[in-house]
Design a protein around this motif. Structure first.
Motif, PDB file in Angstrom:
ATOM      1  N   LEU A  19       0.829  -1.207   0.000  1.00  0.00           N
ATOM      2  CA  LEU A  19       0.000   0.000   0.000  1.00  0.00           C
ATOM      3  C   LEU A  19       0.865   1.259   0.000  1.00  0.00           C
ATOM      4  CD1 LEU A  19      -2.854  -0.954   2.501  1.00  0.00           C
ATOM      5  CD2 LEU A  19      -3.122  -0.423   0.062  1.00  0.00           C
ATOM      6  N   ALA A  20       1.937   1.232   0.765  1.00  0.00           N
ATOM      7  CA  ALA A  20       2.819   2.400   0.823  1.00  0.00           C
ATOM      8  C   ALA A  20       3.403   2.698  -0.548  1.00  0.00           C
ATOM      9  CB  ALA A  20       3.922   2.169   1.845  1.00  0.00           C
ATOM     10  N   GLY A  28       0.962  10.407  -3.647  1.00  0.00           N
ATOM     11  CA  GLY A  28       1.926  11.345  -3.104  1.00  0.00           C
ATOM     12  C   GLY A  28       3.315  11.133  -3.646  1.00  0.00           C
ATOM     13  N   ASP A  29       4.283  11.843  -3.048  1.00  0.00           N
ATOM     14  CA  ASP A  29       5.678  11.730  -3.443  1.00  0.00           C
ATOM     15  C   ASP A  29       6.439  10.755  -2.556  1.00  0.00           C
ATOM     16  OD1 ASP A  29       5.671  13.777  -5.547  1.00  0.00           O
ATOM     17  OD2 ASP A  29       5.204  15.150  -3.898  1.00  0.00           O
ATOM     18  N   GLU A  45       9.183   5.444  -2.000  1.00  0.00           N
ATOM     19  CA  GLU A  45       9.448   6.665  -2.743  1.00  0.00           C
ATOM     20  C   GLU A  45       8.602   6.701  -4.016  1.00  0.00           C
ATOM     21  OE1 GLU A  45      13.560   6.410  -3.463  1.00  0.00           O
ATOM     22  OE2 GLU A  45      14.162   6.597  -1.363  1.00  0.00           O
ATOM     23  N   GLY A  46       8.063   7.876  -4.313  1.00  0.00           N
ATOM     24  CA  GLY A  46       7.301   8.039  -5.535  1.00  0.00           C
ATOM     25  C   GLY A  46       8.206   8.238  -6.734  1.00  0.00           C
ATOM     26  N   ALA A  47       7.595   8.566  -7.865  1.00  0.00           N
ATOM     27  CA  ALA A  47       8.375   8.773  -9.090  1.00  0.00           C
ATOM     28  C   ALA A  47       9.318   9.959  -8.947  1.00  0.00           C
ATOM     29  CB  ALA A  47       7.426   8.975 -10.267  1.00  0.00           C
ATOM     30  N   ARG A  48       8.915  10.947  -8.163  1.00  0.00           N
ATOM     31  CA  ARG A  48       9.745  12.138  -7.947  1.00  0.00           C
ATOM     32  C   ARG A  48      10.067  12.216  -6.459  1.00  0.00           C
ATOM     33  NH1 ARG A  48       8.247  17.360  -6.799  1.00  0.00           N
ATOM     34  NH2 ARG A  48       6.072  16.759  -7.068  1.00  0.00           N
ATOM     35  N   CYS A  54      15.910   9.579   2.162  1.00  0.00           N
ATOM     36  CA  CYS A  54      14.737   9.254   2.972  1.00  0.00           C
ATOM     37  C   CYS A  54      14.625   7.745   3.230  1.00  0.00           C
ATOM     38  CB  CYS A  54      13.468   9.786   2.327  1.00  0.00           C
ATOM     39  SG  CYS A  54      13.173   9.155   0.657  1.00  0.00           S
ATOM     40  N   ASP A  55      15.309   6.928   2.388  1.00  0.00           N
ATOM     41  CA  ASP A  55      15.264   5.494   2.640  1.00  0.00           C
ATOM     42  C   ASP A  55      15.989   5.115   3.928  1.00  0.00           C
ATOM     43  OD1 ASP A  55      17.616   6.366   1.437  1.00  0.00           O
ATOM     44  OD2 ASP A  55      18.046   4.394   0.578  1.00  0.00           O
TER      45      ASP A  55
END
Length: 399
Positions: A19-20, A28-29, A45-48, A54-55
């Motif tokens: 889901l995330a 979201g991003d 992480e999103g596409a952008r 952040c990982d």
């Protein structure tokens, strides 16, 4: 009517990771899975990706990934989700970003089941913040332009008033004209000598006589300044009239200011084409006048002046004049200007006084002194009281 039961999202708890990822890509991003202790267990992480590294948030408390100012918001968000199952209003959090300004992210969150983890979705707000900042800058620039406009408007009106108001000094009891300036004679269509030492009532048109008498009587009886706008004066058009009481050498006098309503512009900056044209004409008259116009405070400190006065005193910028004593600017070595300021403050008006101006240019004083004829009067309609000066160039004499 019974409230529908809250949907049970417990079945989704096992799908938190998937889901995330989906939410990060679609909604979201960035998306986080946060456990019951506020610790991040998944980062998607999103596409952008809005923030580098952040990982590496996995295993850290969510509060440790935001700025100190945003930490209470994270705790509030988690408490709200724990209590209600979701956060309907979300939060805007600031995340430190190495080498750059903090990154703004808008977060929404939902709890996956009664005892499940929290799924939080963040969206990059940098474009929104930049747009808001630009909007604020444009708004502030508009406000600066507006206040500059009002300042120029006020300056032009006040200096124009000094040059074009008819000013009379009257005996309070008899209303006999004791002094008057040249503009008074022009306005009433009379020679100045035909006005002096006679009752003002002998010189006023019948249409103006009643309103002016009423104003003068009210000022005399109340001991306070009064004014009346738009008085009908027949062929003279409509006039604004203001009166102020003065005590001169123990003698009660009244000062009367008269101006045409065509020489007054309303205070609104949105007053239409006519107002803007009137302001433009007024400003042009002030800027191009050969007469030096200056307004001082009651002690003679300069508040504003026109270009002719700058040329007269050899000062390049009006800002350099402000609050400087008028006698100093006019190189008043004999005390004539200082005496004139004191006289105007005492009697309210001086007409036709002659002064010498030995203006300085840089560090050198001119070899020749300029003579000027000065008309000066109190501007007593408001507070604080000011003094307006009109200086007409006469000639140059050896210094």
């Amino acid at each position: 009517m019974s409230t529908p039961p809250e949907p049970d999202l417990s079945a989704l708890a096992s799908l938190a990771h998937e889901l995330a990822i989906t939410m990060a890509r679609v909604v979201g991003d960035i998306a986080l899975v946060v456990d019951a202790h506020g610790v991040i267990v998944e980062v998607a992480e999103g596409a952008r990706v809005p923030i580098a590294g952040c990982d590496q948030w996995v295993g850290r408390r969510w509060t440790d990934t935001v700025s100190p100012e945003s930490q209470p918001k994270v705790l509030s968000l988690l408490e709200e989700v724990s209590r209600c199952g979701e956060s309907p209003r979300g939060r805007e959090l600031m995340h430190p970003w190495p080498g750059q300004a903090d990154l703004p992210l808008a977060w929404s969150a939902i709890r996956l089941g009664t005892f499940g983890p929290v799924l939080a979705v963040g969206r990059d707000l940098r474009a929104v913040v930049a747009l808001q900042q630009r909007f604020l800058e444009v708004q502030q620039e508009m406000e600066r332009h507006y206040w500059r406009y009002r300042l120029v408007q006020s300056r032009s009106q006040r200096l124009y008033q000094v040059a074009h108001d008819a000013v009379l000094m009257l005996d309070a009891a008899s209303l006999v004209v004791l002094q008057a300036n040249a503009r008074t004679a022009e306005l009433l269509g009379r020679h100045l000598e035909d006005l002096l030492h006679l009752p003002l009532t002998d010189s006023l048109p019948m249409t103006l006589l009643g309103p002016v008498l009423e104003l003068l009587v009210a000022t005399r009886s109340s001991g306070r300044s009064t004014n009346r706008r738009g008085c009908e004066a027949g062929t003279l058009g409509r006039l604004d009239v203001a009166a102020a009481p003065l005590m001169v050498d123990g003698r009660r006098q009244l000062m009367l200011h008269v101006r045409s309503t065509e020489e007054r512009v309303g205070g609104s900056a949105e007053g239409g084409v006519e107002v803007r044209l009137a302001l433009s004409r007024m400003a042009e008259t002030v800027e191009t006048s050969a007469d030096a116009l200056v307004i001082t405070d009651a002690d003679g400190g300069v508040l504003m002046a026109n270009p002719a006065f700058l040329r007269l005193t050899g000062v390049a910028d009006e800002a350099l004049l402000r609050r400087r004593p008028l006698p100093e600017l006019m190189a008043d070595v004999h005390g004539e200007c200082a005496a004139l300021v004191a006289q105007v403050r005492r009697v309210g008006m001086v007409n036709g006084a002659a002064l010498g101006v030995a203006a300085k240019q840089g560090l050198r004083q001119h070899d020749r002194a300029t003579r000027v004829s000065v008309c000066a009067a109190l501007l007593a309609e408001g507070e604080p009281v000011c003094i307006g000066f009109v200086m007409v160039l006469e000639d140059e004499v050896p210094g």
